[in-house]
Structure formats: C-alpha cells, structure tokens
Write a protein that holds these residues in place. Structure first.
Motif, PDB file in Angstrom:
ATOM      1  N   ARG A  17       0.824  -1.216   0.000  1.00  0.00           N
ATOM      2  CA  ARG A  17       0.000   0.000   0.000  1.00  0.00           C
ATOM      3  C   ARG A  17       0.857   1.265   0.000  1.00  0.00           C
ATOM      4  O   ARG A  17       0.394   2.327  -0.417  1.00  0.00           O
ATOM      5  CB  ARG A  17      -0.915   0.022   1.220  1.00  0.00           C
ATOM      6  N   ASN A  23      -1.846   0.718  -7.642  1.00  0.00           N
ATOM      7  CA  ASN A  23      -2.993   0.942  -8.504  1.00  0.00           C
ATOM      8  C   ASN A  23      -4.209   1.124  -7.603  1.00  0.00           C
ATOM      9  O   ASN A  23      -4.549   0.227  -6.840  1.00  0.00           O
ATOM     10  CB  ASN A  23      -3.172  -0.259  -9.435  1.00  0.00           C
ATOM     11  N   GLU A  24      -4.832   2.273  -7.703  1.00  0.00           N
ATOM     12  CA  GLU A  24      -5.997   2.561  -6.854  1.00  0.00           C
ATOM     13  C   GLU A  24      -7.124   1.545  -7.047  1.00  0.00           C
ATOM     14  O   GLU A  24      -7.973   1.377  -6.186  1.00  0.00           O
ATOM     15  CB  GLU A  24      -6.509   3.972  -7.124  1.00  0.00           C
TER      16      GLU A  24
END
Length: 86
Positions: A17, A23-24
């Motif tokens: 994270r 990548n959201e």
C-alpha cells in the motif's frame, strides 16, 4: 522488540500500500496472493522499493535480481519466510 519469525501475504499488503505504483483499483481485501505484481499495476521499480522496505523492516536481504524473479505476493512472502527461518 520481538523478532519476526513469519511473514504473510497480509503483512506484505501493508507494505504494498505504501509503494510507488500502487494501482488505486487494486482491492487489497481480495485474494491477490497469486496475482502477478504486473497485473496488480506494480512495475519493477515498485517491486524493488517493496524489497528495500522489507529489508529495512525485517532485516532480510532481498537482492535486486531475486526481487525481480518473484512474480507474485505469495512468492515474495515465501522468499521472506525462508530467510526468516534460516
């Protein structure tokens, strides 16, 4: 501080994270253990960053060439666990 003796994919998710290239759209609540880092949106630089963070946090040496050969979160977690046990 207690010595860490095991490392899970869930532990790795915390590091993932915080790395560049996250990548959201990745849902860390999903089972991503066997999804390639590439499919998760992590480029080689992000994987090397993860390896460096794990080395600093856990004291486990992960050479760049080894990190580049670990395609999934499960593979990286298993690599770390072997070194923690050794």
């Amino acid at each position: 501080m207690a010595q860490i003796t095991s490392f899970t994919v869930d532990d790795l998710k915390e590091t993932m994270r915080t790395c560049a290239g996250v990548n959201e759209a990745v849902n860390f609540d999903d089972d991503i253990a066997d999804v390639t880092f590439e499919d998760l949106g992590y480029d080689s630089l992000a994987v090397l960053e993860m390896a460096a963070k794990l080395q600093n946090h856990l004291g486990v040496v992960i050479p760049d060439d080894a990190a580049e050969q670990l395609p999934t979160p499960r593979a990286l977690a298993e690599y770390v666990n072997v070194r923690l046990a050794g």
